[in-house]
Scaffold this motif. Structure first.
Motif, PDB file in Angstrom:
ATOM      1  N   MET A   1       0.841  -1.203   0.000  1.00  0.00           N
ATOM      2  CA  MET A   1       0.000   0.000   0.000  1.00  0.00           C
ATOM      3  C   MET A   1       0.871   1.246   0.000  1.00  0.00           C
ATOM      4  SD  MET A   1      -2.894  -0.967   2.834  1.00  0.00           S
ATOM      5  CE  MET A   1      -1.647  -1.437   4.048  1.00  0.00           C
ATOM      6  N   LYS A   2       0.580   2.144  -0.898  1.00  0.00           N
ATOM      7  CA  LYS A   2       1.317   3.398  -0.979  1.00  0.00           C
ATOM      8  C   LYS A   2       0.344   4.575  -0.927  1.00  0.00           C
ATOM      9  CE  LYS A   2       5.164   1.645  -3.773  1.00  0.00           C
ATOM     10  NZ  LYS A   2       5.928   1.813  -5.036  1.00  0.00           N
ATOM     11  N   VAL A   3       0.602   5.487  -0.004  1.00  0.00           N
ATOM     12  CA  VAL A   3      -0.225   6.680   0.150  1.00  0.00           C
ATOM     13  C   VAL A   3       0.639   7.910  -0.077  1.00  0.00           C
ATOM     14  CG1 VAL A   3      -1.518   8.106   1.795  1.00  0.00           C
ATOM     15  CG2 VAL A   3      -1.913   5.645   1.706  1.00  0.00           C
ATOM     16  N   LEU A   4       0.103   8.876  -0.806  1.00  0.00           N
ATOM     17  CA  LEU A   4       0.738  10.182  -0.939  1.00  0.00           C
ATOM     18  C   LEU A   4       0.019  11.154  -0.018  1.00  0.00           C
ATOM     19  CD1 LEU A   4       2.480  12.412  -2.232  1.00  0.00           C
ATOM     20  CD2 LEU A   4       0.756  12.550  -4.058  1.00  0.00           C
ATOM     21  N   SER A   5       0.756  11.776   0.886  1.00  0.00           N
ATOM     22  CA  SER A   5       0.166  12.779   1.766  1.00  0.00           C
ATOM     23  C   SER A   5       0.634  14.166   1.347  1.00  0.00           C
ATOM     24  CB  SER A   5       0.546  12.522   3.227  1.00  0.00           C
ATOM     25  OG  SER A   5      -0.153  13.408   4.081  1.00  0.00           O
ATOM     26  N   ILE A   6      -0.334  15.045   1.091  1.00  0.00           N
ATOM     27  CA  ILE A   6      -0.059  16.413   0.657  1.00  0.00           C
ATOM     28  C   ILE A   6      -0.490  17.361   1.772  1.00  0.00           C
ATOM     29  CG2 ILE A   6      -0.422  18.150  -1.130  1.00  0.00           C
ATOM     30  CD1 ILE A   6      -1.392  15.902  -2.987  1.00  0.00           C
TER      31      ILE A   6
END
Length: 271
Positions: A1-6
Protein backbone atom coordinates in the motif's frame (compact mmCIF):
# COMPACT_ATOMS: atom_id res chain seq x y z
CA UNK A 1 0.00 0.00 0.00
CA UNK A 2 1.32 3.40 -0.98
CA UNK A 3 -0.22 6.68 0.15
CA UNK A 4 0.74 10.18 -0.94
CA UNK A 5 0.17 12.78 1.77
CA UNK A 6 -0.06 16.41 0.66
CA UNK A 7 0.22 18.89 3.52
CA UNK A 8 2.74 21.12 5.26
CA UNK A 9 5.84 20.29 7.25
CA UNK A 10 5.83 22.11 10.59
CA UNK A 11 9.43 21.74 11.74
CA UNK A 12 8.45 22.06 15.40
CA UNK A 13 5.09 21.05 16.82
CA UNK A 14 3.41 17.69 16.43
CA UNK A 15 1.10 18.06 13.46
CA UNK A 16 0.70 17.65 9.69
CA UNK A 17 3.38 15.52 8.01
CA UNK A 18 5.41 14.97 11.18
CA UNK A 19 2.47 12.99 12.60
CA UNK A 20 1.08 11.56 9.35
CA UNK A 21 4.33 9.74 8.51
CA UNK A 22 4.80 7.81 11.77
CA UNK A 23 1.10 7.08 12.26
CA UNK A 24 0.59 5.73 8.74
CA UNK A 25 3.83 3.75 8.97
CA UNK A 26 2.55 2.06 12.13
CA UNK A 27 -0.44 0.84 10.11
CA UNK A 28 1.89 -0.73 7.56
CA UNK A 29 1.30 1.99 4.97
CA UNK A 30 4.19 3.24 2.84
CA UNK A 31 3.87 7.01 2.74
CA UNK A 32 5.30 9.51 0.27
CA UNK A 33 5.01 13.25 0.83
CA UNK A 34 4.31 16.32 -1.26
CA UNK A 35 4.91 19.26 1.12
CA UNK A 36 2.71 22.29 0.58
CA UNK A 37 4.92 24.52 2.74
CA UNK A 38 7.63 24.42 5.39
CA UNK A 39 6.82 26.24 8.62
CA UNK A 40 9.21 26.85 11.50
CA UNK A 41 6.37 25.90 13.87
CA UNK A 42 2.67 25.29 13.45
CA UNK A 43 0.44 28.35 13.52
CA UNK A 44 -1.22 27.77 16.88
CA UNK A 45 0.27 29.35 19.98
CA UNK A 46 3.52 30.50 18.36
CA UNK A 47 4.46 34.03 17.30
CA UNK A 48 6.53 35.15 14.31
CA UNK A 49 6.66 31.70 12.72
CA UNK A 50 8.31 31.48 9.31
CA UNK A 51 6.66 30.06 6.19
CA UNK A 52 8.33 28.83 3.01
CA UNK A 53 5.65 28.35 0.36
CA UNK A 54 6.38 25.39 -1.94
CA UNK A 55 3.77 26.06 -4.61
CA UNK A 56 6.39 26.52 -7.34
CA UNK A 57 8.13 23.25 -6.48
CA UNK A 58 4.99 21.11 -6.48
CA UNK A 59 4.61 20.77 -10.29
CA UNK A 60 8.31 19.88 -10.63
CA UNK A 61 7.89 17.02 -8.16
CA UNK A 62 4.62 15.88 -9.73
CA UNK A 63 6.10 15.85 -13.24
CA UNK A 64 9.06 13.81 -12.07
CA UNK A 65 6.76 11.22 -10.54
CA UNK A 66 4.68 11.08 -13.73
CA UNK A 67 7.84 10.43 -15.77
CA UNK A 68 8.85 7.68 -13.32
CA UNK A 69 5.44 6.04 -13.60
CA UNK A 70 4.83 6.34 -9.85
CA UNK A 71 1.25 5.66 -8.71
CA UNK A 72 -0.46 5.66 -5.33
CA UNK A 73 -3.26 3.62 -3.76
CA UNK A 74 -4.53 6.74 -1.99
CA UNK A 75 -3.92 10.47 -1.80
CA UNK A 76 -4.49 12.13 1.57
CA UNK A 77 -4.48 15.93 1.86
CA UNK A 78 -4.25 18.18 4.90
CA UNK A 79 -3.25 21.82 5.47
CA UNK A 80 -2.96 23.76 2.21
CA UNK A 81 -1.70 27.33 2.42
CA UNK A 82 -2.09 28.64 -1.13
CA UNK A 83 -5.10 28.48 -3.45
CA UNK A 84 -2.85 27.82 -6.44
CA UNK A 85 -2.02 24.42 -4.95
CA UNK A 86 -5.52 23.03 -5.42
CA UNK A 87 -4.94 22.69 -9.16
CA UNK A 88 -1.83 20.62 -8.46
CA UNK A 89 -3.71 18.46 -5.98
CA UNK A 90 -6.36 17.70 -8.59
CA UNK A 91 -3.60 16.91 -11.08
CA UNK A 92 -2.20 14.40 -8.59
CA UNK A 93 -5.63 12.82 -8.32
CA UNK A 94 -5.89 12.58 -12.09
CA UNK A 95 -2.38 11.39 -12.93
CA UNK A 96 -0.87 9.76 -9.84
CA UNK A 97 -3.79 7.89 -8.29
CA UNK A 98 -4.23 4.25 -9.26
CA UNK A 99 -7.48 3.11 -10.79
CA UNK A 100 -9.98 2.68 -7.92
CA UNK A 101 -7.54 4.52 -5.63
CA UNK A 102 -8.92 6.67 -2.81
CA UNK A 103 -8.85 10.44 -2.57
CA UNK A 104 -9.09 11.48 1.10
CA UNK A 105 -9.37 15.11 2.19
CA UNK A 106 -8.87 16.57 5.64
CA UNK A 107 -9.87 20.20 4.98
CA UNK A 108 -7.55 21.43 7.72
CA UNK A 109 -8.16 25.17 7.77
CA UNK A 110 -10.13 26.19 10.86
CA UNK A 111 -11.24 25.44 14.40
CA UNK A 112 -13.25 27.07 17.19
CA UNK A 113 -15.18 29.15 14.65
CA UNK A 114 -12.12 30.75 13.02
CA UNK A 115 -9.73 30.15 10.14
CA UNK A 116 -6.14 29.32 11.04
CA UNK A 117 -3.64 32.16 11.05
CA UNK A 118 -2.09 32.93 7.65
CA UNK A 119 -5.22 31.74 5.81
CA UNK A 120 -7.91 33.90 4.23
CA UNK A 121 -11.48 33.10 3.21
CA UNK A 122 -10.43 32.19 -0.35
CA UNK A 123 -9.07 28.92 1.02
CA UNK A 124 -12.64 27.77 1.69
CA UNK A 125 -13.48 27.69 -2.02
CA UNK A 126 -10.35 25.66 -2.73
CA UNK A 127 -11.14 23.15 -0.02
CA UNK A 128 -14.68 22.93 -1.31
CA UNK A 129 -13.32 22.05 -4.78
CA UNK A 130 -11.31 19.07 -3.59
CA UNK A 131 -13.96 17.93 -1.09
CA UNK A 132 -16.47 17.73 -3.95
CA UNK A 133 -14.48 14.94 -5.64
CA UNK A 134 -13.27 13.12 -2.53
CA UNK A 135 -13.97 9.55 -1.48
CA UNK A 136 -13.68 10.60 2.17
CA UNK A 137 -13.63 14.00 3.87
CA UNK A 138 -12.81 14.60 7.53
CA UNK A 139 -13.75 18.13 8.63
CA UNK A 140 -14.32 19.35 12.15
CA UNK A 141 -17.50 21.29 12.93
CA UNK A 142 -15.98 24.69 12.12
CA UNK A 143 -14.67 23.47 8.77
CA UNK A 144 -17.97 21.77 8.01
CA UNK A 145 -19.92 24.96 8.68
CA UNK A 146 -17.58 26.99 6.44
CA UNK A 147 -17.71 24.45 3.61
CA UNK A 148 -21.52 24.28 3.66
CA UNK A 149 -22.33 27.93 4.49
CA UNK A 150 -24.04 26.91 7.71
CA UNK A 151 -23.77 29.04 10.82
CA UNK A 152 -21.10 27.78 13.21
CA UNK A 153 -22.63 26.74 16.53
CA UNK A 154 -20.84 25.79 19.73
CA UNK A 155 -24.08 24.50 21.21
CA UNK A 156 -26.11 22.29 18.91
CA UNK A 157 -28.31 19.21 18.71
CA UNK A 158 -28.27 16.06 16.60
CA UNK A 159 -30.36 17.73 13.89
CA UNK A 160 -27.62 20.31 13.35
CA UNK A 161 -24.96 17.61 12.99
CA UNK A 162 -27.13 15.62 10.60
CA UNK A 163 -27.67 18.74 8.49
CA UNK A 164 -23.90 19.32 8.32
CA UNK A 165 -23.36 15.70 7.32
CA UNK A 166 -26.05 15.88 4.62
CA UNK A 167 -24.78 19.20 3.26
CA UNK A 168 -21.20 17.90 3.18
CA UNK A 169 -22.34 14.78 1.36
CA UNK A 170 -24.23 16.94 -1.13
CA UNK A 171 -20.98 18.73 -1.97
CA UNK A 172 -20.02 15.50 -3.72
CA UNK A 173 -17.99 13.60 -1.14
CA UNK A 174 -18.85 9.90 -1.05
CA UNK A 175 -18.17 9.44 2.67
CA UNK A 176 -18.19 12.09 5.40
CA UNK A 177 -16.56 11.81 8.82
CA UNK A 178 -17.30 14.77 11.09
CA UNK A 179 -14.97 15.15 14.07
CA UNK A 180 -15.34 16.76 17.48
CA UNK A 181 -19.02 15.85 17.76
CA UNK A 182 -20.84 15.79 21.11
CA UNK A 183 -24.52 15.11 21.78
CA UNK A 184 -24.28 15.01 25.57
CA UNK A 185 -22.10 16.59 28.21
CA UNK A 186 -18.99 14.57 28.98
CA UNK A 187 -18.99 12.65 25.68
CA UNK A 188 -17.15 13.42 22.45
CA UNK A 189 -16.48 11.58 19.23
CA UNK A 190 -17.12 11.49 15.50
CA UNK A 191 -20.04 10.89 13.14
CA UNK A 192 -20.13 9.26 9.71
CA UNK A 193 -22.52 9.51 6.77
CA UNK A 194 -22.36 7.88 3.32
CA UNK A 195 -25.68 9.03 1.87
CA UNK A 196 -27.54 6.12 3.44
CA UNK A 197 -26.15 5.27 6.86
CA UNK A 198 -25.34 7.36 9.92
CA UNK A 199 -22.82 5.99 12.41
CA UNK A 200 -21.19 7.59 15.44
CA UNK A 201 -18.73 6.69 18.14
CA UNK A 202 -18.33 8.58 21.43
CA UNK A 203 -15.93 8.35 24.34
CA UNK A 204 -15.49 10.20 27.62
CA UNK A 205 -14.49 13.78 26.90
CA UNK A 206 -11.26 15.17 28.30
CA UNK A 207 -11.69 18.91 28.76
CA UNK A 208 -8.32 19.79 27.28
CA UNK A 209 -7.44 20.99 23.78
CA UNK A 210 -4.20 20.46 21.89
CA UNK A 211 -2.98 21.42 18.44
CA UNK A 212 -2.47 18.59 15.96
CA UNK A 213 -5.05 16.15 17.27
CA UNK A 214 -7.13 16.54 14.11
CA UNK A 215 -4.11 15.60 11.98
CA UNK A 216 -3.50 12.52 14.11
CA UNK A 217 -7.18 11.55 13.99
CA UNK A 218 -7.22 11.78 10.19
CA UNK A 219 -4.01 9.77 9.87
CA UNK A 220 -5.43 7.01 12.07
CA UNK A 221 -8.56 6.97 9.93
CA UNK A 222 -6.53 6.73 6.72
CA UNK A 223 -4.46 3.90 8.20
CA UNK A 224 -7.62 1.97 9.03
CA UNK A 225 -9.22 2.66 5.65
CA UNK A 226 -6.14 1.36 3.86
CA UNK A 227 -6.37 -1.82 5.93
CA UNK A 228 -10.07 -2.21 5.05
CA UNK A 229 -11.25 -1.86 8.65
CA UNK A 230 -15.00 -1.29 9.13
CA UNK A 231 -16.12 2.30 9.62
CA UNK A 232 -17.45 1.44 13.07
CA UNK A 233 -14.06 0.14 14.22
CA UNK A 234 -12.26 2.96 12.41
CA UNK A 235 -14.17 5.62 14.34
CA UNK A 236 -13.57 3.80 17.61
CA UNK A 237 -9.86 3.44 16.96
CA UNK A 238 -9.38 7.08 15.99
CA UNK A 239 -11.43 8.54 18.85
CA UNK A 240 -9.80 6.33 21.50
CA UNK A 241 -6.33 7.04 20.11
CA UNK A 242 -6.84 10.78 20.52
CA UNK A 243 -8.24 10.35 24.04
CA UNK A 244 -5.22 8.24 25.00
CA UNK A 245 -2.87 10.86 23.56
CA UNK A 246 -4.51 13.67 25.52
CA UNK A 247 -4.45 11.68 28.75
CA UNK A 248 -0.78 10.94 28.15
CA UNK A 249 0.01 14.65 27.74
CA UNK A 250 -2.22 16.64 30.07
CA UNK A 251 -0.07 16.28 33.19
CA UNK A 252 2.88 17.94 31.45
CA UNK A 253 2.29 21.69 31.61
CA UNK A 254 5.36 22.36 29.45
CA UNK A 255 4.02 20.26 26.57
CA UNK A 256 1.27 22.53 25.27
CA UNK A 257 2.06 22.56 21.52
CA UNK A 258 0.81 19.06 20.68
CA UNK A 259 0.17 15.63 22.19
CA UNK A 260 2.65 12.92 23.12
CA UNK A 261 1.36 10.50 20.53
CA UNK A 262 4.67 8.68 20.13
CA UNK A 263 4.39 6.83 23.44
CA UNK A 264 0.86 5.69 22.62
CA UNK A 265 2.01 4.56 19.18
CA UNK A 266 4.87 2.60 20.74
CA UNK A 267 2.55 0.81 23.17
CA UNK A 268 0.22 -0.14 20.33
CA UNK A 269 3.02 -1.45 18.13
CA UNK A 270 4.37 -3.54 21.02
CA UNK A 271 1.06 -5.38 21.46
Amino acid sequence: MKVLSIQDISCYGQCSLTVALPVLSSYGVETAILPSAILSTHTGGFKDFTVLDLTLEMPRIINHWIKEGIKFDAIYTGYIGDNAQFDYILECKEKLLKENGLFIVDPAMADHGKLYKALNENIIDGMRRICSVADYILPNITEASFLTNNKYLEEYDENYINKLLNDLYNLGAKNVILTGVSFEKGKIGASFYDGKNYKSYFSNEIVKSYHGTGDIFSSVVVGNIMNKVSIKDTLKDAVEFIIDCILNTMDDDMHNYGVKFEEILYKRVKK
